[in-house]
Design a protein around this motif. Structure first.
Motif, PDB file in Angstrom:
ATOM      1  N   PRO A   2       0.817  -1.200   0.000  1.00 18.84           N
ATOM      2  CA  PRO A   2       0.000   0.000   0.000  1.00 18.84           C
ATOM      3  C   PRO A   2       0.862   1.266   0.000  1.00 18.84           C
ATOM      4  O   PRO A   2       1.843   1.367   0.730  1.00 18.84           O
ATOM      5  N   VAL A   3       0.478   2.210  -0.835  1.00 20.91           N
ATOM      6  CA  VAL A   3       1.132   3.523  -0.874  1.00 20.91           C
ATOM      7  C   VAL A   3       0.034   4.570  -0.717  1.00 20.91           C
ATOM      8  O   VAL A   3      -0.920   4.594  -1.489  1.00 20.91           O
ATOM      9  N   VAL A   4       0.172   5.413   0.286  1.00 15.17           N
ATOM     10  CA  VAL A   4      -0.797   6.469   0.550  1.00 15.17           C
ATOM     11  C   VAL A   4      -0.093   7.807   0.366  1.00 15.17           C
ATOM     12  O   VAL A   4       0.975   8.032   0.933  1.00 15.17           O
ATOM     13  N   GLN A   5      -0.691   8.683  -0.439  1.00 14.40           N
ATOM     14  CA  GLN A   5      -0.161  10.036  -0.615  1.00 14.40           C
ATOM     15  C   GLN A   5      -1.099  11.009   0.074  1.00 14.40           C
ATOM     16  O   GLN A   5      -2.314  10.972  -0.154  1.00 14.40           O
ATOM     17  N   VAL A   6      -0.524  11.873   0.893  1.00 13.56           N
ATOM     18  CA  VAL A   6      -1.293  12.877   1.617  1.00 13.56           C
ATOM     19  C   VAL A   6      -0.783  14.242   1.175  1.00 13.56           C
ATOM     20  O   VAL A   6       0.412  14.528   1.276  1.00 13.56           O
ATOM     21  N   HIS A   7      -1.677  15.075   0.672  1.00 12.91           N
ATOM     22  CA  HIS A   7      -1.317  16.430   0.262  1.00 12.91           C
ATOM     23  C   HIS A   7      -1.838  17.388   1.324  1.00 12.91           C
ATOM     24  O   HIS A   7      -3.042  17.410   1.604  1.00 12.91           O
ATOM     25  N   LEU A   8      -0.932  18.148   1.919  1.00 18.05           N
ATOM     26  CA  LEU A   8      -1.290  19.088   2.977  1.00 18.05           C
ATOM     27  C   LEU A   8      -0.683  20.450   2.703  1.00 18.05           C
ATOM     28  O   LEU A   8       0.415  20.539   2.142  1.00 18.05           O
ATOM     29  N   LYS A   9      -1.385  21.473   3.146  1.00 19.39           N
ATOM     30  CA  LYS A   9      -0.768  22.795   3.140  1.00 19.39           C
ATOM     31  C   LYS A   9       0.392  22.751   4.126  1.00 19.39           C
ATOM     32  O   LYS A   9       0.274  22.190   5.215  1.00 19.39           O
ATOM     33  N   ALA A  10       1.522  23.298   3.754  1.00 21.94           N
ATOM     34  CA  ALA A  10       2.716  23.278   4.597  1.00 21.94           C
ATOM     35  C   ALA A  10       2.442  23.939   5.942  1.00 21.94           C
ATOM     36  O   ALA A  10       1.630  24.861   6.031  1.00 21.94           O
ATOM     37  N   LYS A  17       3.247  15.142  11.758  1.00 21.39           N
ATOM     38  CA  LYS A  17       3.422  14.260  10.601  1.00 21.39           C
ATOM     39  C   LYS A  17       3.750  12.842  11.065  1.00 21.39           C
ATOM     40  O   LYS A  17       3.248  11.868  10.485  1.00 21.39           O
ATOM     41  N   ARG A  18       4.536  12.717  12.103  1.00 20.81           N
ATOM     42  CA  ARG A  18       4.874  11.399  12.656  1.00 20.81           C
ATOM     43  C   ARG A  18       3.601  10.678  13.109  1.00 20.81           C
ATOM     44  O   ARG A  18       3.404   9.491  12.811  1.00 20.81           O
ATOM     45  N   ARG A  19       2.729  11.383  13.823  1.00 24.10           N
ATOM     46  CA  ARG A  19       1.482  10.795  14.309  1.00 24.10           C
ATOM     47  C   ARG A  19       0.549  10.444  13.153  1.00 24.10           C
ATOM     48  O   ARG A  19      -0.121   9.403  13.176  1.00 24.10           O
ATOM     49  N   LEU A  20       0.508  11.295  12.136  1.00 25.45           N
ATOM     50  CA  LEU A  20      -0.326  11.028  10.961  1.00 25.45           C
ATOM     51  C   LEU A  20       0.114   9.742  10.261  1.00 25.45           C
ATOM     52  O   LEU A  20      -0.712   8.879   9.943  1.00 25.45           O
ATOM     53  N   VAL A  21       1.420   9.600  10.047  1.00 23.72           N
ATOM     54  CA  VAL A  21       1.951   8.390   9.403  1.00 23.72           C
ATOM     55  C   VAL A  21       1.628   7.154  10.244  1.00 23.72           C
ATOM     56  O   VAL A  21       1.214   6.118   9.719  1.00 23.72           O
ATOM     57  N   GLU A  22       1.774   7.277  11.551  1.00 27.33           N
ATOM     58  CA  GLU A  22       1.485   6.149  12.439  1.00 27.33           C
ATOM     59  C   GLU A  22       0.016   5.738  12.351  1.00 27.33           C
ATOM     60  O   GLU A  22      -0.304   4.552  12.212  1.00 27.33           O
ATOM     61  N   ILE A  24      -2.265   6.401   9.959  1.00 25.55           N
ATOM     62  CA  ILE A  24      -2.610   5.881   8.628  1.00 25.55           C
ATOM     63  C   ILE A  24      -2.134   4.444   8.498  1.00 25.55           C
ATOM     64  O   ILE A  24      -2.861   3.563   8.028  1.00 25.55           O
ATOM     65  N   THR A  25      -0.915   4.187   8.937  1.00 31.69           N
ATOM     66  CA  THR A  25      -0.362   2.829   8.887  1.00 31.69           C
ATOM     67  C   THR A  25      -1.195   1.883   9.740  1.00 31.69           C
ATOM     68  O   THR A  25      -1.559   0.787   9.297  1.00 31.69           O
ATOM     69  N   ASP A  26      -1.507   2.301  10.972  1.00 31.14           N
ATOM     70  CA  ASP A  26      -2.327   1.463  11.861  1.00 31.14           C
ATOM     71  C   ASP A  26      -3.661   1.114  11.206  1.00 31.14           C
ATOM     72  O   ASP A  26      -4.116  -0.034  11.292  1.00 31.14           O
ATOM     73  N   SER A  27      -4.291   2.092  10.562  1.00 29.65           N
ATOM     74  CA  SER A  27      -5.586   1.855   9.924  1.00 29.65           C
ATOM     75  C   SER A  27      -5.476   0.851   8.785  1.00 29.65           C
ATOM     76  O   SER A  27      -6.337  -0.029   8.631  1.00 29.65           O
ATOM     77  N   LEU A  28      -4.440   0.960   7.974  1.00 29.57           N
ATOM     78  CA  LEU A  28      -4.263   0.009   6.872  1.00 29.57           C
ATOM     79  C   LEU A  28      -4.013  -1.404   7.395  1.00 29.57           C
ATOM     80  O   LEU A  28      -4.511  -2.380   6.828  1.00 29.57           O
ATOM     81  N   VAL A  29      -3.263  -1.511   8.475  1.00 29.18           N
ATOM     82  CA  VAL A  29      -3.005  -2.822   9.071  1.00 29.18           C
ATOM     83  C   VAL A  29      -4.297  -3.394   9.645  1.00 29.18           C
ATOM     84  O   VAL A  29      -4.660  -4.542   9.373  1.00 29.18           O
ATOM     85  N   GLU A  30      -5.027  -2.586  10.417  1.00 28.51           N
ATOM     86  CA  GLU A  30      -6.233  -3.047  11.093  1.00 28.51           C
ATOM     87  C   GLU A  30      -7.388  -3.334  10.141  1.00 28.51           C
ATOM     88  O   GLU A  30      -8.038  -4.374  10.224  1.00 28.51           O
ATOM     89  N   ILE A  31      -7.636  -2.429   9.215  1.00 26.66           N
ATOM     90  CA  ILE A  31      -8.825  -2.534   8.367  1.00 26.66           C
ATOM     91  C   ILE A  31      -8.573  -3.344   7.099  1.00 26.66           C
ATOM     92  O   ILE A  31      -9.407  -4.150   6.681  1.00 26.66           O
ATOM     93  N   ALA A  32      -7.420  -3.136   6.477  1.00 26.71           N
ATOM     94  CA  ALA A  32      -7.156  -3.774   5.182  1.00 26.71           C
ATOM     95  C   ALA A  32      -6.243  -4.997   5.287  1.00 26.71           C
ATOM     96  O   ALA A  32      -5.956  -5.642   4.286  1.00 26.71           O
TER      97      ALA A  32
END
Length: 61
Positions: A2-10, A17-22, A24-32
């Motif tokens: 899985p590759v997830v791209q997130v576009h955010l205003k700087a 960003k660390r928490r966001l990556v964590e 998103i990763t947790d959700s992909l592991v748990e749900i998918a």
């Protein structure tokens, strides 16, 4: 892989960003059922003067 791209205003902190990556990763592991080691999250930060909405740059607000 899985590759997830997130576009955010700087402007987010490294910790945000660390928490966001964590999360998103947790959700992909748990749900998918993704393999945590194979999940890629790409954060693309866009400056406000390079992002437009409703006919105006975000930096114009």
């Amino acid at each position: 892989m899985p590759v997830v791209q997130v576009h955010l205003k700087a402007g987010r902190t490294t910790e945000q960003k660390r928490r966001l990556v964590e999360k998103i990763t947790d959700s992909l592991v748990e749900i998918a059922g993704a393999n945590r080691e194979r999940v890629h999250v790409i954060i693309d930060e866009v400056p406000a003067d390079s992002w437009g909405r409703a006919g105006k740059l975000l930096s114009d607000d």
